[in-house]
Design a protein around this motif. Structure first.
Motif, mmCIF file in Angstrom:
data_model
loop_
_atom_site.group_PDB
_atom_site.id
_atom_site.type_symbol
_atom_site.label_atom_id
_atom_site.label_comp_id
_atom_site.label_asym_id
_atom_site.label_seq_id
_atom_site.Cartn_x
_atom_site.Cartn_y
_atom_site.Cartn_z
ATOM 1 N N ALA A 70 4.550 0.327 13.402
ATOM 2 C CA ALA A 70 4.613 2.159 13.037
ATOM 3 C C ALA A 70 3.886 2.827 12.557
ATOM 4 C CB ALA A 70 6.261 1.924 13.245
ATOM 5 N N GLU A 71 3.684 1.818 11.326
ATOM 6 C CA GLU A 71 3.244 2.959 10.580
ATOM 7 C C GLU A 71 1.481 2.393 10.539
ATOM 8 O OE1 GLU A 71 6.055 3.716 10.148
ATOM 9 O OE2 GLU A 71 5.939 1.927 8.804
ATOM 10 N N ARG A 72 0.877 1.187 11.410
ATOM 11 C CA ARG A 72 -0.653 1.171 11.095
ATOM 12 C C ARG A 72 -1.808 2.113 11.143
ATOM 13 N NH1 ARG A 72 -2.344 -4.438 13.920
ATOM 14 N NH2 ARG A 72 -4.421 -4.395 13.720
ATOM 15 N N SER A 113 11.022 -2.286 3.030
ATOM 16 C CA SER A 113 11.235 -3.207 3.597
ATOM 17 C C SER A 113 9.665 -3.801 3.786
ATOM 18 C CB SER A 113 11.283 -3.198 5.597
ATOM 19 O OG SER A 113 12.297 -2.849 5.516
ATOM 20 N N THR A 114 8.687 -2.671 3.695
ATOM 21 C CA THR A 114 7.186 -3.415 3.326
ATOM 22 C C THR A 114 6.483 -3.841 2.214
ATOM 23 O OG1 THR A 114 6.601 -1.644 5.281
ATOM 24 C CG2 THR A 114 4.784 -2.616 4.312
ATOM 25 N N THR A 115 7.645 -3.165 1.291
ATOM 26 C CA THR A 115 7.214 -3.227 -0.056
ATOM 27 C C THR A 115 7.436 -4.098 -0.638
ATOM 28 O OG1 THR A 115 7.236 -0.882 -0.807
ATOM 29 C CG2 THR A 115 7.060 -2.226 -2.411
ATOM 30 N N THR A 173 6.091 5.395 1.657
ATOM 31 C CA THR A 173 5.929 6.235 2.273
ATOM 32 C C THR A 173 7.944 6.791 2.432
ATOM 33 O OG1 THR A 173 6.758 4.501 4.605
ATOM 34 C CG2 THR A 173 4.016 5.377 3.642
ATOM 35 N N THR A 174 8.781 6.093 2.195
ATOM 36 C CA THR A 174 10.428 6.890 1.861
ATOM 37 C C THR A 174 10.574 6.713 0.779
ATOM 38 O OG1 THR A 174 11.063 4.346 1.595
ATOM 39 C CG2 THR A 174 10.448 5.092 4.034
ATOM 40 N N TYR A 175 11.808 7.167 0.867
ATOM 41 C CA TYR A 175 12.175 7.367 -0.749
ATOM 42 C C TYR A 175 13.004 5.971 -1.017
ATOM 43 C CZ TYR A 175 10.904 11.593 1.034
ATOM 44 O OH TYR A 175 10.659 12.899 1.514
ATOM 45 N N ALA A 176 12.940 5.247 -0.776
ATOM 46 C CA ALA A 176 14.024 3.919 -1.191
ATOM 47 C C ALA A 176 13.850 3.166 -2.740
ATOM 48 C CB ALA A 176 13.379 2.414 -0.128
ATOM 49 N N GLY A 177 11.815 2.972 -3.102
ATOM 50 C CA GLY A 177 12.072 2.760 -4.092
ATOM 51 C C GLY A 177 11.985 1.384 -5.054
ATOM 52 N N SER A 178 10.997 0.077 -4.184
ATOM 53 C CA SER A 178 11.484 -0.837 -4.336
ATOM 54 C C SER A 178 9.980 -0.986 -5.363
ATOM 55 C CB SER A 178 11.142 -1.467 -2.963
ATOM 56 O OG SER A 178 10.593 -3.113 -3.133
ATOM 57 N N GLU A 179 8.950 0.124 -4.798
ATOM 58 C CA GLU A 179 7.559 0.194 -6.034
ATOM 59 C C GLU A 179 7.431 -0.310 -7.090
ATOM 60 O OE1 GLU A 179 8.755 2.309 -3.752
ATOM 61 O OE2 GLU A 179 9.052 4.066 -4.949
ATOM 62 N N ALA A 239 22.620 -15.014 5.223
ATOM 63 C CA ALA A 239 22.574 -14.616 4.103
ATOM 64 C C ALA A 239 21.319 -13.823 2.519
ATOM 65 C CB ALA A 239 22.805 -16.394 2.918
ATOM 66 N N LYS A 240 21.246 -13.102 2.506
ATOM 67 C CA LYS A 240 19.916 -12.353 1.243
ATOM 68 C C LYS A 240 20.532 -12.595 -0.169
ATOM 69 C CE LYS A 240 18.417 -8.126 0.058
ATOM 70 N NZ LYS A 240 18.378 -6.683 0.569
ATOM 71 N N THR A 241 19.108 -13.128 -0.367
ATOM 72 C CA THR A 241 19.228 -14.005 -1.952
ATOM 73 C C THR A 241 17.752 -12.565 -2.356
ATOM 74 O OG1 THR A 241 19.181 -15.875 -1.217
ATOM 75 C CG2 THR A 241 18.127 -16.333 -2.853
ATOM 76 N N GLY A 264 5.756 12.452 8.403
ATOM 77 C CA GLY A 264 6.508 11.832 9.724
ATOM 78 C C GLY A 264 7.914 11.001 9.643
ATOM 79 N N LEU A 265 8.227 11.106 8.404
ATOM 80 C CA LEU A 265 9.514 10.400 8.308
ATOM 81 C C LEU A 265 10.044 11.876 9.091
ATOM 82 C CD1 LEU A 265 10.390 7.660 6.915
ATOM 83 C CD2 LEU A 265 11.044 9.045 4.691
ATOM 84 N N PRO A 266 10.968 11.698 9.576
ATOM 85 C CA PRO A 266 11.874 12.483 10.289
ATOM 86 C C PRO A 266 13.168 12.515 9.611
ATOM 87 C CG PRO A 266 12.264 10.343 11.631
ATOM 88 C CD PRO A 266 11.154 10.125 10.501
ATOM 89 N N ALA A 320 14.723 4.081 -13.091
ATOM 90 C CA ALA A 320 16.203 4.390 -13.627
ATOM 91 C C ALA A 320 17.172 3.068 -12.751
ATOM 92 C CB ALA A 320 17.228 5.868 -13.350
ATOM 93 N N PHE A 321 16.983 2.578 -11.632
ATOM 94 C CA PHE A 321 17.744 1.360 -10.919
ATOM 95 C C PHE A 321 16.827 0.319 -11.967
ATOM 96 C CE2 PHE A 321 17.462 -0.906 -7.666
ATOM 97 C CZ PHE A 321 19.186 -2.070 -7.625
ATOM 98 N N ALA A 322 15.729 0.590 -11.809
ATOM 99 C CA ALA A 322 15.154 -0.767 -12.387
ATOM 100 C C ALA A 322 15.116 -1.553 -13.628
ATOM 101 C CB ALA A 322 13.998 -0.684 -12.516
ATOM 102 N N PRO A 365 22.329 -0.117 8.466
ATOM 103 C CA PRO A 365 21.579 -0.167 8.580
ATOM 104 C C PRO A 365 21.264 0.466 6.435
ATOM 105 C CG PRO A 365 22.272 1.872 9.198
ATOM 106 C CD PRO A 365 23.263 0.325 9.408
ATOM 107 N N HIS A 366 20.310 -0.245 5.693
ATOM 108 C CA HIS A 366 20.147 0.473 4.497
ATOM 109 C C HIS A 366 20.799 1.500 3.418
ATOM 110 C CE1 HIS A 366 18.505 -0.945 0.456
ATOM 111 N NE2 HIS A 366 18.425 -0.428 0.093
ATOM 112 N N ALA A 367 19.801 2.434 3.896
ATOM 113 C CA ALA A 367 19.822 3.318 3.361
ATOM 114 C C ALA A 367 20.546 4.521 3.871
ATOM 115 C CB ALA A 367 18.290 4.444 3.570
#
Ligand code: NAD
Length: 351
Positions: free
Chosen positions: A42-44, A94-96, A115-121, A133-135, A156-158, A227-229, A250-252
């Motif tokens: 979708a982000e291609r 998910s991409t990060t 391109t979202t506010y998830a913050g994994s970066e 199972a998530k590790t 473009g993020l709805p 802060a979270f990291a 769904p995560h968020a």
């Protein structure tokens, strides 16, 4: 005052409309010549637009939420087959996360374009799933070397995804105030994060195509991730981790639903955190500030609405109690968690 705080080594470039230029500079600074771009299908188009000037050897577009092991293996194989020397990830958490899975085994540097506010970066935390199972783990190799923030890429993020993702960022801030490694530095980042997010997110929902709200929200999301990291996962993140893993929610949106209940539960026993949050929200109490923000964002209301079965509450409560952080402001008892999850399932008024 006495504390121990690690500041992570990472460069951040924040400039709207300049992702292509920023990426060119950062890839050159790393001395890289063979770029593997990771971006979901979708982000291609967006990814192709900003990486046109880079020495791209391959664009890998198989991105799946929570990074299934087999998806990670295929991305690692692509990096090896194309002899990549840098990973450029463009997309949400998910991409990060997929780029991190590749970096974990290859040591390749990541330049992340969120391109979202998830913050994994901004975190050295990776996650992989095998079956249900998530590790997760922490490794300095997966922390992106540079983050390129370009708010124009988030236009473009709805509105509904922006609201849920933004509340995920608010949750990073709130939970940081009582997480295991909370300290005055990450608390200051969290408070400024809440201020920026409560200012920016309503503007984003009102005018998704305008940059000022998007910039505030992205800036707040970055602070929330720092802060979270630094502070680690508090009770809220443990609950969402359990629910996400058990019921594939769904995560968020899960973060958006659960947060007011954890705030009501912990806030009463953490007066300093409560006061700091109230002041960042600009309201008499933190609960009122979060409720007002959630109303303005038309946030998702209940776990039931996200598809969680009510029969799952007992098992989830047991898993949350087992995972709860030792220093939580209030004792995390089976009864208290069952009540909290019951309220969140119904979407009742947080008590
Ligand atoms: P996501 O990356 O799955 O993206 C959600 C949706 O938004 C996708 O459909 C995607 O295609 C779309 N999207 C992304 N950017 C867009 C844009 N600019 N315009 C239009 N659509 C766009 O979801 P997420 O909430 O960003 O990330 C969730 C994942 O990140 C979870 O797996 C979570 O565990 C992980 N995460 C990890 C950390 C960490 O520190 N490791 C922190 C936060 C989240």
């Amino acid at each position: 005052m006495r504390f121990l705080h690690d500041t992570l080594p990472q460069r951040v470039r924040f400039a709207s409309g300049e992702a292509a230029e920023s990426l060119g500079d950062e890839v050159a600074a790393l001395g890289a010549r063979r770029v593997l771009v990771i971006a979901g299908a979708a982000e291609r188009a967006l990814a192709e637009r900003v990486t046109g000037g880079l020495p791209v050897v391959h664009l890998h577009d198989e991105v799946v939420m929570h990074v299934p092991v087999e998806v990670a293996e295929r991305a690692r194989a692509a990096a090896a087959a194309h002899d990549a020397d840098v990973l450029v990830s463009i997309g949400g958490g998910s991409t990060t996360g997929l780029a991190k899975a590749v970096a974990l085994t290859t040591g390749l540097p990541i330049v992340a374009v969120p391109t979202t506010y998830a913050g994994s970066e901004a975190t050295p935390v990776w996650g992989l799933t095998e079956g249900s199972a998530k590790t997760t783990g922490t490794d300095p190799r997966v922390l992106p070397r540079t983050v390129v923030y370009d708010a124009a890429l988030t236009l473009g993020l709805p509105a509904d995804l922006s609201a849920a993702s933004g509340l995920n960022a608010v949750a990073h801030c709130v939970d940081s105030l009582w997480a295991p490694r909370t300290d005055p530095v990450n608390q200051a980042l969290a408070a400024e994060g809440v201020r920026a997010l409560r200012t920016g997110l309503p503007l984003v929902v009102k005018e998704p195509d305008a940059l000022p709200g998007r910039e505030q929200a992205l800036y707040g999301a970055y602070l929330s991730a720092l802060a979270f990291a630094s502070a680690g996962s508090g009770l809220h993140h443990k609950i969402c981790h359990v629910l996400g893993g058990m019921f594939n929610l769904p995560h968020a949106a899960t973060h958006a639903v659960v947060l007011p209940y954890v705030l009501a539960f912990n806030g009463a026993a953490a007066p300093e955190a409560e006061q700091r949050l109230a002041s960042a929200f600009g309201t008499p109490t933190a609960g009122e500030g979060l409720a007002l923000l959630r109303d303005r964002l038309d946030a998702p209301r209940s776990l039931q609405g996200l598809g969680m079965p009510s029969e799952g509450i007992a098992a989830a409560a047991e898993a949350v109690v087992a995972a709860a952080p030792a220093g939580n402001p209030r004792p995390v008892t089976p009864r208290a968690v069952t009540e909290l999850l019951g309220e969140a399932w119904e979407g009742a008024e947080p008590r």
